[in-house]
Design an enzyme around this catalytic site. Structure first.
Site, PDB file in Angstrom:
ATOM      1  N   LYS A 215       0.823  -1.211   0.000  1.00  0.00           N
ATOM      2  CA  LYS A 215       0.000   0.000   0.000  1.00  0.00           C
ATOM      3  C   LYS A 215       0.857   1.262   0.000  1.00  0.00           C
ATOM      4  O   LYS A 215       2.045   1.238   0.308  1.00  0.00           O
ATOM      5  CB  LYS A 215      -0.984  -0.032   1.170  1.00  0.00           C
ATOM      6  CG  LYS A 215      -2.059  -1.093   0.956  1.00  0.00           C
ATOM      7  CD  LYS A 215      -3.169  -1.069   1.987  1.00  0.00           C
ATOM      8  CE  LYS A 215      -4.262  -2.071   1.602  1.00  0.00           C
ATOM      9  NZ  LYS A 215      -5.351  -2.156   2.594  1.00  0.00           N
ATOM     10  N   ARG A 255      -3.056 -10.388   4.618  1.00  0.00           N
ATOM     11  CA  ARG A 255      -3.426 -10.414   3.194  1.00  0.00           C
ATOM     12  C   ARG A 255      -2.282  -9.791   2.405  1.00  0.00           C
ATOM     13  O   ARG A 255      -1.982  -8.608   2.579  1.00  0.00           O
ATOM     14  CB  ARG A 255      -4.736  -9.646   2.981  1.00  0.00           C
ATOM     15  CG  ARG A 255      -5.236  -9.622   1.541  1.00  0.00           C
ATOM     16  CD  ARG A 255      -6.530  -8.812   1.462  1.00  0.00           C
ATOM     17  NE  ARG A 255      -7.106  -8.808   0.114  1.00  0.00           N
ATOM     18  CZ  ARG A 255      -6.769  -7.954  -0.846  1.00  0.00           C
ATOM     19  NH1 ARG A 255      -5.847  -7.025  -0.620  1.00  0.00           N
ATOM     20  NH2 ARG A 255      -7.346  -8.021  -2.031  1.00  0.00           N
TER      21      ARG A 255
END
Length: 293
Positions: A215, A255
């Site tokens: 991210k 994840r």
């Protein structure tokens, strides 16, 4: 599965069947390539394959339901037939229901049932575990606000509301998984604060999923002047470090896009925790004197 493996944080591998996801958009959009990559993720250490047909990157436009079904369900069916444990990453109840019918095991709803008001009923009726992620609206809307007075307290409070709503419609508490929603309506400072408080999320008495992989806040740390220049290998190394931190906090799963690095990190933490427990409860003294140095 041996005892150590059972205590190891699970690895959820990301499979984006989309043309526009932020990290790998388009790479696995073709059905055959998506299935092949799902098998590769399993071989690399993923315990769960998270199949999604709609990008949730900032500014992304929603696809219609028919297109999402077309992308997701055939991939779920084929990977399930190959023995994969599958979570379906969707905000639509029909996509969740048809994916479960095709062999998926878990619903991963980034809106925590707020996008589609029938999602929680699908989870309750199916008995499938459901991930409830902290969410403040679609990322192309002004409602996806970034303002927090106390990000940890507010995210926990808002997650509790979603947990209570899920239980009220019949979702078993044991089937609820919580996700702090890193990167969703949060800036880098918010994300780091949440990561520093993962033990508070683990204390919610529900399984914890942490989804930090690749991210922007990681890229901003690695390449402050131009996050787009951050190398993918470095982002995966940083992600693996976050996976270790998450495992240490007791996360059920992480994840990630690169299962191999995070799988190693989580196995190390599991081994350390196992041996820490053993050290706290040593075997009875055998009576044998220790050797001198």
């Amino acid at each position: 599965m041996d005892e150590t493996a059972a205590k190891t944080t699970q690895i959820m591998g990301v499979l984006n069947v989309t043309p526009d996801s932020f990290s790998d958009g388009g790479l696995w959009f073709d059905h055959d390539r998506a299935v092949a990559h799902g098998l590769e993720l399993m071989a690399a250490g993923a315990d769960i394959i998270d199949v999604g047909g709609e990008s949730t990157r900032p500014g992304s436009a929603r696809v219609d339901e028919a297109e999402e079904l077309r992308r997701v369900v055939p991939v779920v069916r084929e990977l399930a037939a190959a023995g994969a444990v599958i979570s379906v990453d969707t905000m639509r109840a029909r996509v969740a229901a048809e994916s479960l019918a095709a062999g998926a095991h878990i619903i991963n709803d980034v809106s925590a049932g707020q996008s589609d008001p029938t999602m929680l009923s699908v989870a309750a009726g199916s008995g499938a575990p459901i991930v409830l992620m902290h969410w403040r609206g679609y990322l192309d809307q002004a409602s996806a606000t970034f303002h927090y007075d106390d990000v940890v307290a507010e995210v926990i409070s808002e997650l509790r509301t979603r947990i209570d709503e899920a239980i009220a419609v019949g979702v078993e508490p044991a089937n609820i998984i919580v996700d702090p929603g890193l990167g969703f309506s949060k800036n880098a400072e918010h994300n780091w604060q949440l990561l520093s408080a993962l033990d508070e999320f683990a204390a919610l008495d529900h399984r914890l999923l942490v989804a930090a992989s690749r991210k922007r806040f990681i890229a901003s740390l690695l390449s402050p002047d131009d996050p787009k220049q951050a190398e993918q290998a470095a982002k995966d190394q940083a992600t693996a470090t976050i996976s270790a931190i998450s495992a240490q906090a007791g996360a059920w799963a992480v994840r990630v896009h690169d299962p191999a690095t995070s799988a190693v990190a989580c196995k190390v933490i599991a081994a350390v925790r196992e041996h820490s427990a053993a050290a706290a409860h040593p075997a009875a003294d055998s009576g044998t004197e220790g050797a001198g140095r």
